[in-house]
Design a protein around this motif. Structure first.
Motif, PDB file in Angstrom:
ATOM      1  N   HIS A   1      -7.185  -2.500   5.103  1.00 36.81           N
ATOM      2  CA  HIS A   1      -7.077  -1.040   5.152  1.00 36.81           C
ATOM      3  C   HIS A   1      -8.368  -0.427   5.711  1.00 36.81           C
ATOM      4  CE1 HIS A   1      -6.351   3.076   3.841  1.00 36.81           C
ATOM      5  NE2 HIS A   1      -5.089   2.720   3.635  1.00 36.81           N
TER       6      HIS A   1
ATOM      7  N   ALA B   1      -2.765  -6.222   3.025  1.00 37.12           N
ATOM      8  CA  ALA B   1      -2.797  -4.854   3.559  1.00 37.12           C
ATOM      9  C   ALA B   1      -3.983  -4.094   2.972  1.00 37.12           C
ATOM     10  CB  ALA B   1      -1.486  -4.130   3.251  1.00 37.12           C
ATOM     11  N   GLY B   2      -4.295  -4.363   1.702  1.00 38.15           N
ATOM     12  CA  GLY B   2      -5.441  -3.704   1.064  1.00 38.15           C
ATOM     13  C   GLY B   2      -6.744  -4.114   1.739  1.00 38.15           C
TER      14      GLY B   2
ATOM     15  N   MET C   1       0.879  -1.174   0.000  1.00 37.38           N
ATOM     16  CA  MET C   1       0.000   0.000   0.000  1.00 37.38           C
ATOM     17  C   MET C   1       0.922   1.231   0.000  1.00 37.38           C
ATOM     18  SD  MET C   1      -3.218  -1.023  -0.097  1.00 37.38           S
ATOM     19  CE  MET C   1      -4.185   0.365   0.445  1.00 37.38           C
TER      20      MET C   1
END
Ligand code: UTP
Length: 288
Positions: A274, A270-271, A31
């Motif tokens: 988020h 991580a996406g 990210m």
């Protein structure tokens, strides 16, 4: 408590070429955060106040990342990213960052040896920056096991036999037991990237180490190992042959971002996690 961490970041990153021609592997973004920032955050959360980054003259971007940048801080403040402004402004205040240079990528053992003067005569962590951990609990566990045994403690994970030949593998002595509330096992040897039928156990080293400063003498005596490089595992093996060291077993969530698939998995994870973009990203993934 261990307060110094060595971060070897002078390798060539050949598995991530051509991106790593211009961008060091350690700064590839997961990210919007570079991999190295995850390492800094993990270290600081575990109580580290001195980071020794082993870098190469060919990778000036790494030093640049740690330089104070007033314009970037203003822009981040405007975007409401106060947490990141706070983290970046720690460099040079509550975390000291030192750089040492490895002139040629002669191997991980050589890179750690380059940090000798910067570390001095105290125990220290080694953190491989291409392995990202879910949190700082593993460093804390290593520090505790080192604290109660007085010797080096190395993070390991049990792996399927077919995967062992990509790792350093422990040669344990005796059984798994509890040390300072952690699952640990003593070992007397380590084999780097063994052939599948030559692996002495299923305990693979996973990129976090708590080491004692006498390892620097073993590092100084290293000769190229079976991969042609000066290996940290060979220095650990000679140290462990004098008196057992400890493997600390862990099931922590981890990603190896040093290869394209591992990097992609880290980015997707991580996406999805988020806070602002996760839901939209999940919807889009389902759609495609
Ligand atoms: P790796 O072997 O994963 O990194 O070393 P590499 O050599 O850069 O990657 P490939 O294999 O060519 O794709 C683990 C860590 O040790 C550092 C690397 O920068 C990486 O973060 N390293 C490795 C050094 O600092 N110096 C070296 O001589 C070798």
């Amino acid at each position: 408590m261990i307060t110094t961490a060595v971060v070897p970041a002078a390798g060539m990153g050949t598995r991530m070429l051509p991106a790593t021609k211009a961008v060091p592997k350690e700064l590839l973004p997961v990210m919007e955060r570079p991999a190295l920032q995850f390492i800094v955050d993990e270290a600081v959360d575990a109580g580290v106040d001195h980071l020794v980054i082993v870098t190469s003259r060919a990778k000036p971007a790494i030093e640049h990342y740690f330089a104070r940048d007033a314009e970037a801080e203003v822009a981040l403040t405007r975007l409401g990213r106060h947490d990141m402004v706070e983290r970046l402004s720690r460099f040079g205040s509550d975390v000291r960052v030192s750089f040492v240079f490895q002139d040629q990528p002669l191997g991980l053992g050589h890179a750690v040896g380059c940090a000798r003067d910067a570390v001095g005569d105290q125990p220290f962590f080694v953190m491989l920056p291409d392995e990202l951990m879910a949190d700082s609990s593993l460093l804390v566990a290593l520090s505790e096991v080192h604290g109660s045994t007085g010797v080096g403690a190395i993070a390991v994970k049990r792996m399927p036999r077919a995967e062992l030949s990509r790792y350093g593998v422990l040669d344990p002595v005796g059984d798994e037991r509890e040390v300072s509330g952690c699952k640990a096992i003593p070992f007397v040897g380590v084999v780097e990237k063994p052939a599948i039928d030559a692996a002495p156990s299923d305990l693979a080293i996973i990129g976090r180490y708590a080491l004692t400063p006498d390892i620097f003498d073993d590092l100084a005596r290293l000769r190229p190992g079976n991969t042609g490089e000066l290996q940290l595992t060979d220095a650990l093996a000679s140290q462990a042959s004098r008196a057992p060291l400890w493997g600390v077993l862990s099931d922590i969530g981890r990603r190896d971002i040093g290869n394209p698939l591992g990097w992609l998995q880290a980015v997707v994870e991580a996406g999805l996690a988020h806070p602002e973009l996760g839901d939209a990203f999940r919807d889009w993934l389902n759609e495609i």
